[in-house]
Each structure stands twice: as structure tokens, then as C-alpha cells.
Design an enzyme around this catalytic site. Sequence first.
Site: not given
Length: 271
Positions: A4, A6, A55, A91, A117-118, A141, A213
Site C-alpha cells: 500500500s 496510501s 469494502k 473510488d 469486483g468493488g 467468474t 496504478y
Amino acid sequence: MKHSISPDIHNAAFNHLNLNYTYIAFDVKENEFRAAVRGLKALGAAGFNVTIPYKQKVVRFLDKLADDAKTIKAVNTVVIDKDRMFGYNTDVLGVIKALMPYKDMLSGCEALILGAGGGASAAALALARLGCNHVTFVSRTPSKARRLASFLRRRLKISVKGFGLSTSNLSAIAKDYNVIINATPVGMWPNSSHSLLKKEQIRSGSVVMDMVYNPPETMLLKEAKLAGAICVSGLDMLIFQAAESFKLWTSLEPPIEVMKSAAIEAIGRFV
Ligand code: NAP
């Protein structure tokens, strides 16, 4: 959380503005998630981010959800205020802001989202808000893509489809779309030579965004550039979503350029 970046982004912003905050990343085991959330609240944290696989799971601990988070039932940012916990999905705004320079091209567009996904659901809501007419999810999937499509069809009020991803069906359909967003980890460091699409499968003049990213210019974006497409890096989304989280926690304007420089420097560690 060793990958990460962040903490680099947020701590650079806090230091730049001389704020008494610190951002720490933790790996939390699934069976400890509840205790971790309660612990942060008990310790008086200002808030936190959650990422996969939490999430959706975090929603049940929250007192209130912002509209975007409610629409896609996914939260990446929590604000703790006087014992209450509020969930947001920054997001969605991250995608909107990254795509904003191409807004005119997105109105009425037909978009292909790789993944279910999310990140894919955040991208679909962002595209709907930018005026897109249709979204197709393709996923490894097939049932996931179909389930996400039927969940979002009712909520986004645009046409939404979902089906299984295979190399042959992707190459057959990708050129039908004028917007493509990669919401899978394919192409992420250290597998930076991978891409789900080659230049021959990308329409010239289309908009191609990669949520990955690291590296900032992925193999998909290199292929898209060769095809004559407009390329949007996941780094832009990363910075914009982080900036929105920063605003929610501090009520201050985020120093975007400082955050971006810190992200680029942190990504440099991986190469
Ligand atoms: P997620 O919920 O786990 O969904 C990942 C999706 O990618 C799933 O549909 C999964 O399919 C598919 N997938 C995984 N590996 C694949 C492969 N090798 N080939 C084809 N499909 C594959 O993850 P997410 O939260 O949506 O994140 C997706 C990507 O977006 C990650 O790289 C993440 O870092 C990035 N992201 C970036 C930002 C940003 O700010 N730039 C924000 C959010 C996410 P199955 O379910 O079949 O495995």
C-alpha cells in the site's frame, strides 16, 4: 499492507499542512476485522480506509452510508465522529475526476468494464453519473459478472450486462466499445508485462482507463496508446480518491500535487 502506498500519500499531505494526523496501514485477518473496527473507534481514530476484501463487510458496522456507498453497497472510507461511523465510497469520485477531462466523449457512451469486483461497481456508477448509456462487465467468474449486472441494472437506471471473460470473446467484442476500464489486477507490478487487451482490440479514439496504478503506465495503456486511444492512468484515480478521503477526515482542501509526488516516489520503490 506492504504494497500500500496510501500511507505515503496521506502522510505527505498531513506533513505539508502541518496536521497532527498519521496514516498507518495494517493487515487485518478476516476473523479479527470486527475487533479491528471496534478498536479504531475505541482509540478515537478520525477514520480509516478499507480495501479488498472488506469494502462490503464493513457496511454492517456503520451508522450511516453516503449515497454512492449505498448505491453500490461498498465503502472504502470511514469517518468516525463522536462515536458514530459514516461510510463513503471515494473510488466513485476518483473515477469521475480522472475521467472528467473527457466528459464530452462519455455522454451516451457504451463502456466495457473488465472485472466484476468493488472497483468495477465504482466505475459503473461513475460512468452512469457521467452520462454513459450502457455498461458491460466481463469477469473471469461469469456468475459474478451476471450478479453484479443484475444488482446494478436496477440501481443505475442505465443498460447493464455481464458475462464471462475469455480471450476469444474479449477480442471479438472489445472494439464495439468507446470506453474501456480495467478493474482487474492484471498488469499490476510485478506482472507488468500482462494486459487483457492488445492494440488490435482497442478502437482508435476510444477512452481507456486502467485502475491499476503501479506502474502508472500499464501494458494495457501502452497498447491503448499504440491503438490511438486516450489513456487514463489509475494513478489519477488513486490520487483523486485519496484526496476525497483526506477532505472527509480533515475538512481541508487536499494538496493534490504533494500527494501525487509522494505516490510517484513511493511507486519508485517497487521498480
Ligand atoms: P476485486 O473486488 O477483488 O475484483 C477484482 C476483479 O478482477 C474480479 O472480477 C476478478 O475476477 C478479476 N480478476 C482478478 N484476477 C484476474 C485475472 N488474472 N484475470 C482476469 N480477471 C481477474 O478487486 P477491486 O477492488 O475491484 O480492484 C481491482 C483492481 O483495481 C486492483 O488492481 C486494485 O488495486 C485496483 N483499484 C485501483 C484503485 C485506484 O484508486 N486506482 C481503486 C480501487 C481498485 P474473479 O472474481 O473471477 O477472481
